[in-house]
Design a protein around this motif. Sequence first.
Motif, mmCIF file in Angstrom:
data_model
loop_
_atom_site.group_PDB
_atom_site.id
_atom_site.type_symbol
_atom_site.label_atom_id
_atom_site.label_comp_id
_atom_site.label_asym_id
_atom_site.label_seq_id
_atom_site.Cartn_x
_atom_site.Cartn_y
_atom_site.Cartn_z
ATOM 1 N N SER A 72 -81.903 80.854 61.554
ATOM 2 C CA SER A 72 -82.479 80.998 63.062
ATOM 3 C C SER A 72 -82.960 82.525 63.166
ATOM 4 O O SER A 72 -83.570 82.814 64.358
ATOM 5 N N LEU A 73 -82.044 83.368 62.653
ATOM 6 C CA LEU A 73 -82.376 84.957 62.635
ATOM 7 C C LEU A 73 -83.760 85.336 62.448
ATOM 8 O O LEU A 73 -84.333 86.268 62.965
ATOM 9 N N GLY A 74 -84.511 84.370 61.522
ATOM 10 C CA GLY A 74 -85.861 84.664 61.344
ATOM 11 C C GLY A 74 -86.692 83.478 62.031
ATOM 12 O O GLY A 74 -86.461 83.072 62.947
ATOM 13 N N ASN A 75 -87.938 83.037 61.342
ATOM 14 C CA ASN A 75 -88.638 81.916 62.013
ATOM 15 C C ASN A 75 -88.596 80.871 61.130
ATOM 16 O O ASN A 75 -89.402 79.926 61.055
ATOM 17 N N GLY A 76 -87.696 80.749 60.260
ATOM 18 C CA GLY A 76 -87.672 79.492 59.330
ATOM 19 C C GLY A 76 -86.640 78.349 59.250
ATOM 20 O O GLY A 76 -86.081 77.788 58.432
ATOM 21 N N GLU A 77 -86.126 78.180 60.541
ATOM 22 C CA GLU A 77 -84.952 77.281 61.121
ATOM 23 C C GLU A 77 -85.260 75.935 60.490
ATOM 24 O O GLU A 77 -84.747 75.621 59.698
ATOM 25 N N LEU A 78 -86.364 75.414 60.954
ATOM 26 C CA LEU A 78 -86.651 74.175 60.843
ATOM 27 C C LEU A 78 -86.961 73.747 59.017
ATOM 28 O O LEU A 78 -86.535 72.683 58.716
ATOM 29 N N ALA B 7 -73.793 69.022 58.298
ATOM 30 C CA ALA B 7 -72.960 70.163 58.776
ATOM 31 C C ALA B 7 -73.541 71.311 57.835
ATOM 32 O O ALA B 7 -73.617 72.421 58.340
ATOM 33 N N MET B 8 -73.830 71.025 56.566
ATOM 34 C CA MET B 8 -74.371 72.038 55.495
ATOM 35 C C MET B 8 -75.616 72.600 56.237
ATOM 36 O O MET B 8 -75.959 73.598 56.191
ATOM 37 N N CYS B 9 -76.667 71.589 56.484
ATOM 38 C CA CYS B 9 -77.726 71.806 56.989
ATOM 39 C C CYS B 9 -78.069 72.506 58.325
ATOM 40 O O CYS B 9 -78.945 73.427 58.677
ATOM 41 N N ALA B 10 -77.113 72.236 59.012
ATOM 42 C CA ALA B 10 -76.897 72.819 60.436
ATOM 43 C C ALA B 10 -76.438 74.371 60.242
ATOM 44 O O ALA B 10 -77.190 75.313 60.788
ATOM 45 N N GLN B 11 -75.588 74.720 59.189
ATOM 46 C CA GLN B 11 -75.230 75.968 58.709
ATOM 47 C C GLN B 11 -76.641 76.767 58.358
ATOM 48 O O GLN B 11 -76.728 77.996 58.764
ATOM 49 N N ARG B 12 -77.382 76.196 57.514
ATOM 50 C CA ARG B 12 -78.464 76.705 57.076
ATOM 51 C C ARG B 12 -79.367 77.232 57.987
ATOM 52 O O ARG B 12 -79.995 78.110 58.021
ATOM 53 N N ARG B 13 -79.690 76.132 59.127
ATOM 54 C CA ARG B 13 -80.660 76.259 60.108
ATOM 55 C C ARG B 13 -80.318 77.462 61.210
ATOM 56 O O ARG B 13 -80.951 78.287 61.208
ATOM 57 N N ALA B 14 -78.528 77.575 61.220
ATOM 58 C CA ALA B 14 -78.143 78.569 62.010
ATOM 59 C C ALA B 14 -78.359 80.081 61.450
ATOM 60 O O ALA B 14 -78.741 80.995 62.112
ATOM 61 N N LEU B 15 -78.188 79.951 60.007
ATOM 62 C CA LEU B 15 -78.505 81.047 59.339
ATOM 63 C C LEU B 15 -79.773 81.715 59.588
ATOM 64 O O LEU B 15 -80.295 82.783 59.591
#
Length: 126
Positions: free
Chosen positions: A95-101, A85-93
Amino acid sequence: PATPVQAGSDAVNQLLQACWEGNDHPRMSACVARTATQARTELQRTEAELRQRIQHTSERSRAQRQHLLRSLKASARTHATYRQAMCAQRRALASLGNGELDNGLACEAVLDRQRVQALQADAGYL
């Protein structure tokens, strides 16, 4: 003092920064992925070692050992759910740039390392 969430975010940012040092984006991503894999492996090893210690301790009754093993299993499941859950939130935030993964993997590495430290401290009770 930083809150636990801020401290976690700071640790994720520090990991990302450390992996950026002297690297291009593909190498930075490889560094983050490698760190996440190492952290997950260390977590699995630490949980297995703690399980073994619980199973073989002579200072606890069989019922106590079974309770401790169930508790460890439940906490491992809870940690996995929390990490997801926490890392999905971090990925979502991110994802606005290019560093999702990269952000997601760094988040996982940090949370897994924190759990390893907590388990190692808790092992002192055995």
